[in-house]
Design a protein around this motif. Structure first.
Motif, PDB file in Angstrom:
ATOM      1  N   ALA A  10      -7.435  -3.359   3.694  1.00  0.00           N
ATOM      2  CA  ALA A  10      -8.047  -2.170   4.290  1.00  0.00           C
ATOM      3  C   ALA A  10      -7.314  -1.759   5.561  1.00  0.00           C
ATOM      4  N   HIS A  11      -6.915  -2.748   6.353  1.00  0.00           N
ATOM      5  CA  HIS A  11      -6.196  -2.464   7.599  1.00  0.00           C
ATOM      6  C   HIS A  11      -4.841  -1.829   7.292  1.00  0.00           C
ATOM      7  N   ALA A  12      -4.156  -2.336   6.258  1.00  0.00           N
ATOM      8  CA  ALA A  12      -2.864  -1.771   5.864  1.00  0.00           C
ATOM      9  C   ALA A  12      -3.033  -0.328   5.397  1.00  0.00           C
ATOM     10  N   ALA A  13      -4.099  -0.077   4.642  1.00  0.00           N
ATOM     11  CA  ALA A  13      -4.355   1.285   4.150  1.00  0.00           C
ATOM     12  C   ALA A  13      -4.637   2.238   5.305  1.00  0.00           C
ATOM     13  N   GLN A  14      -5.397   1.765   6.290  1.00  0.00           N
ATOM     14  CA  GLN A  14      -5.700   2.600   7.453  1.00  0.00           C
ATOM     15  C   GLN A  14      -4.427   2.934   8.234  1.00  0.00           C
ATOM     16  N   PHE A  15      -3.562   1.958   8.381  1.00  0.00           N
ATOM     17  CA  PHE A  15      -2.315   2.185   9.113  1.00  0.00           C
ATOM     18  C   PHE A  15      -1.430   3.188   8.365  1.00  0.00           C
ATOM     19  N   ALA A  16      -1.279   3.001   7.044  1.00  0.00           N
ATOM     20  CA  ALA A  16      -0.443   3.920   6.260  1.00  0.00           C
ATOM     21  C   ALA A  16      -1.005   5.337   6.317  1.00  0.00           C
ATOM     22  N   ASN A  17      -2.316   5.463   6.263  1.00  0.00           N
ATOM     23  CA  ASN A  17      -2.928   6.795   6.314  1.00  0.00           C
ATOM     24  C   ASN A  17      -2.857   7.408   7.713  1.00  0.00           C
ATOM     25  N   VAL A  19       0.862  -1.179   0.000  1.00  0.00           N
ATOM     26  CA  VAL A  19       0.000   0.000   0.000  1.00  0.00           C
ATOM     27  C   VAL A  19       0.903   1.235   0.000  1.00  0.00           C
ATOM     28  N   THR A  20       0.648   2.147  -0.944  1.00  0.00           N
ATOM     29  CA  THR A  20       1.441   3.372  -1.044  1.00  0.00           C
ATOM     30  C   THR A  20       0.547   4.591  -0.847  1.00  0.00           C
ATOM     31  N   VAL A  21       1.003   5.523  -0.023  1.00  0.00           N
ATOM     32  CA  VAL A  21       0.292   6.794   0.137  1.00  0.00           C
ATOM     33  C   VAL A  21       1.300   7.932  -0.034  1.00  0.00           C
ATOM     34  N   SER A  22       0.801   9.075  -0.496  1.00  0.00           N
ATOM     35  CA  SER A  22       1.639  10.269  -0.654  1.00  0.00           C
ATOM     36  C   SER A  22       1.405  11.189   0.537  1.00  0.00           C
TER      37      SER A  22
END
Length: 448
Positions: A425-432, A252-255
């Protein structure tokens, strides 16, 4: 009576070590605390000190020698004392009933305590490795061998016509004729160098006049010869290959908009406050791990266990490989304490001074390549962990903010997760969650 110097056990899973360099020679006086030799382990090079006084009577394992942990490598005593003919063998670990083989040892590396030959140790039984088949012994007559060596060629490809497929002299002669060896051109110095390096002249392409093999051609061939990987590189390859092939990685990548935090850090720097961007990221990760305990967990594929403390690993690239010093109990540290602990560990890593306990026990790892002009990358999860965060460079980019295109400082972070225990979804929540903290300057004003 002479005292044995045993090869220490620097890490829980270390089974053998290589002596890189002896700092004392036979006959030298030895005091308690003197550094005797340097070893290469699967994680780093380390110095081994003496816990005995006297004279170094005998070195049993020379530089470059690899021996099991607990093996006797030298003897220290008084001049004239008799050295035992056979070093005492390591004491086998006790086996509790219906339990894996376990006992406890203390290492004799750097600033540890005693160094008994029979020092207890942690021993974890592993499946027996399949032994590779022994290499086929080349059957070649003495005369044929001399001719091959004089010609500086590898006789292995030659088909032997002697008894039992043995290579005889006429086979070498026929091989040389078939390969047009007589037309081979080489300078005398180059041929001498090739013989010393045990090269095969028939495999080298000459770049000199009319295809003549020169010294530069030989140097290039020597540089291309296979070289043994260091123990550190071998273990890195083994563990990361095992992790990537046995763990279902999910990315999962976030900016992250770092503009405000970079500006705030600049004001802190003007006040001689030491915080780096890495410090803020490490604290944001630590705070988020407390909110998402599944990411600070481990699994064996059947069970999952949560780690109540955050032991944050920081990947540090060295010339010899990658080491991961561990900030223990990071969740108990202030931002300043986190900075100080991180700076100390990174400096020790770069100076080769990390102790085994400082490189084990991480529950989550950060790999920061922000200083290397990297737009984005993914990292491989360290065995025993559930995730790893890859931090890329902060660069100026055009973005839409309040319906306007503006230039902001953007940093991409990529979370590699073990899909066995962390859903997308859990990974995305953590990254965000990390992103939200890094973009909230007011949060950092309360933590500085």
């Amino acid at each position: 009576m002479p005292s044995p110097i045993a090869m220490p056990k620097p890490g829980q899973f270390t089974e053998e070590c290589t002596i890189v360099k002896w700092l004392k020679k036979e006959g030298d006086k030895v005091a308690k605390g003197d550094i005797l030799f340097e070893i290469e382990t699967d994680k780093a090079n380390m110095e081994v000190e003496s816990f005995f006084e006297g004279t170094l009577l005998k070195i049993l394992t020379p530089e470059g020698g690899t021996v099991p942990v607990q093996a006797v490598v030298a003897w220290v005593g008084q001049p004239g004392e008799a050295i035992p003919a056979t070093p005492p063998p390591p004491t086998p670990a006790a086996k509790p009933a219906a339990q894996p083989e376990v006992s406890v040892q203390k290492s004799a590396v750097s600033q540890t305590q005693t160094a008994d030959v029979a020092a207890p140790q942690v021993v974890i039984q592993k499946p027996q490795a399949v032994q590779p088949a022994a290499p086929r012994k080349l059957k070649i007559s003495p005369r044929a061998k001399v001719l091959a060596e004089r010609s500086v060629i590898n006789p292995a490809p030659i088909r032997g016509t002697g008894p039992g497929g043995r290579i005889v002299e006429k086979d070498v002669v026929a091989y040389l004729e078939a390969k047009s060896y007589a037309q081979l051109k080489i300078t005398p110095t180059a041929k001498e160098m090739a013989a010393k390096e045990k090269l095969d002249l028939l495999s080298i392409r000459g770049t000199g006049d009319a295809g003549k093999i020169t010294v530069e051609d030989i140097k290039r061939a020597v540089a291309e010869k296979p070289k043994a990987m260091s123990k550190m590189r071998q273990v890195i390859a083994q563990r990361l290959t095992q992790s990537f092939t046995s763990t279902p990685h999910f990315f999962v990548t976030v900016s992250v908009d770092m503009t405000d935090l970079v500006a705030y850090r600049a004001t802190l720097k003007a006040k001689n406050m030491p915080y780096s961007v890495t410090d803020f990221i490490a604290m944001a990760v630590t705070l988020s791990l407390k909110e998402f305990p599944a990411v600070n967990s481990s699994t064996d594929g059947k069970s999952v266990w949560w780690h109540s403390k955050v032991n944050l690993g920081l990947a540090v690239s060295l010339e010899s490989g990658l080491v991961v010093p561990v900030i223990r109990d990071a969740d108990d540290l202030t931002l300043l304490e986190l900075h100080d602990r991180s700076a100390t560990l990174v400096e020790k890593a770069r100076n080769g001074k990390l102790l085994p306990d400082e490189m084990s026990g991480s529950t989550f790892t950060m790999s920061n390549m922000g200083m290397m002009n990297v737009e984005n990358f993914t990292a491989i999860i360290n065995p025993g962990e559930a995730a790893i965060l890859a931090v890329s460079s902060t660069t100026k980019q055009p973005v839409v903010k309040d319906d306007k295109v503006v230039v902001r400082q953007i940093m991409k972070i990529t979370l590699s997760s073990d899909h066995q225990i962390i859903d997308g979804a859990h990974a995305a929540q953590f990254a965000n969650a990390i992103k939200a903290k890094l973009e909230n300057v007011e949060l950092w004003k309360t933590l500085v």
